[in-house]
Design a protein around this motif. Sequence first.
Motif, PDB file in Angstrom:
ATOM      1  N   TYR A  86       2.098   0.361   4.154  1.00  0.00           N
ATOM      2  CA  TYR A  86       1.815  -0.940   4.695  1.00  0.00           C
ATOM      3  C   TYR A  86       2.742  -2.493   3.574  1.00  0.00           C
ATOM      4  O   TYR A  86       2.148  -1.927   2.276  1.00  0.00           O
ATOM      5  CB  TYR A  86       0.495  -0.606   4.490  1.00  0.00           C
ATOM      6  N   ILE A 125       0.390  -5.462   2.481  1.00  0.00           N
ATOM      7  CA  ILE A 125      -0.487  -6.389   2.551  1.00  0.00           C
ATOM      8  C   ILE A 125      -0.429  -7.795   2.442  1.00  0.00           C
ATOM      9  O   ILE A 125      -0.287  -8.174   1.607  1.00  0.00           O
ATOM     10  CB  ILE A 125      -1.662  -5.885   1.453  1.00  0.00           C
ATOM     11  N   LEU A 152      -3.315  -5.108   6.881  1.00  0.00           N
ATOM     12  CA  LEU A 152      -2.047  -4.255   6.812  1.00  0.00           C
ATOM     13  C   LEU A 152      -1.184  -4.505   7.793  1.00  0.00           C
ATOM     14  O   LEU A 152      -1.128  -4.223   8.934  1.00  0.00           O
ATOM     15  CB  LEU A 152      -2.750  -2.855   6.858  1.00  0.00           C
ATOM     16  N   TYR A 187      -8.789  -6.084   5.573  1.00  0.00           N
ATOM     17  CA  TYR A 187      -7.953  -4.780   4.901  1.00  0.00           C
ATOM     18  C   TYR A 187      -9.080  -4.765   3.513  1.00  0.00           C
ATOM     19  O   TYR A 187      -9.430  -6.139   2.398  1.00  0.00           O
ATOM     20  CB  TYR A 187      -7.151  -5.322   4.243  1.00  0.00           C
ATOM     21  N   LEU A 243       1.074  -0.782  -0.111  1.00  0.00           N
ATOM     22  CA  LEU A 243      -0.346  -0.009   0.100  1.00  0.00           C
ATOM     23  C   LEU A 243       0.585   1.352   0.351  1.00  0.00           C
ATOM     24  O   LEU A 243       1.833   1.552   1.053  1.00  0.00           O
ATOM     25  CB  LEU A 243      -1.273  -0.017   1.140  1.00  0.00           C
TER      26      LEU A 243
END
Length: 149
Positions: A58, A60, A76, A107, A48
Amino acid sequence: MDSGTIVYSNLEELSKSIYQLTDGEADIKGWPVRNEAGDAVGNVRDLLFDPEQNAVRYVIVELADMGEDLEEKAVLIPIALANLAEDKKEVVLPDIHHDQFRAMPRYIIGEVTPQIEDEIRRVIGSPAALRIEDEIVEIDRANFNRHQL
């Protein structure tokens, strides 16, 4: 007074953004994720990205079936907690307890809010679990995820 308006963070999945990894940056999508003890956690689905700060914020992670009634879901993980293994293509996370994974918000693409980011911090910010800080402090949102792979 709360107007009921949801404010989403301006984050994009790396694979759907125009951001390009530079030479020397590992493309970790699809890599297995393990904890420090070597136990399987899941796989990297994507990263992310914050286009305003030009930084990955982040990882994922699609959680694997870890038993203990832990549902398979995407979560995350702040990029600062993710380490690349030295000898193979895998991501290593601190030993996050199953209860912490269970408490992590699911998420959902495009639905990351400041409140969800605060919840992630609350769940995994436990110094007893992760040994990363002496006390939990107010989030400095500008510097919370200023880390690159």
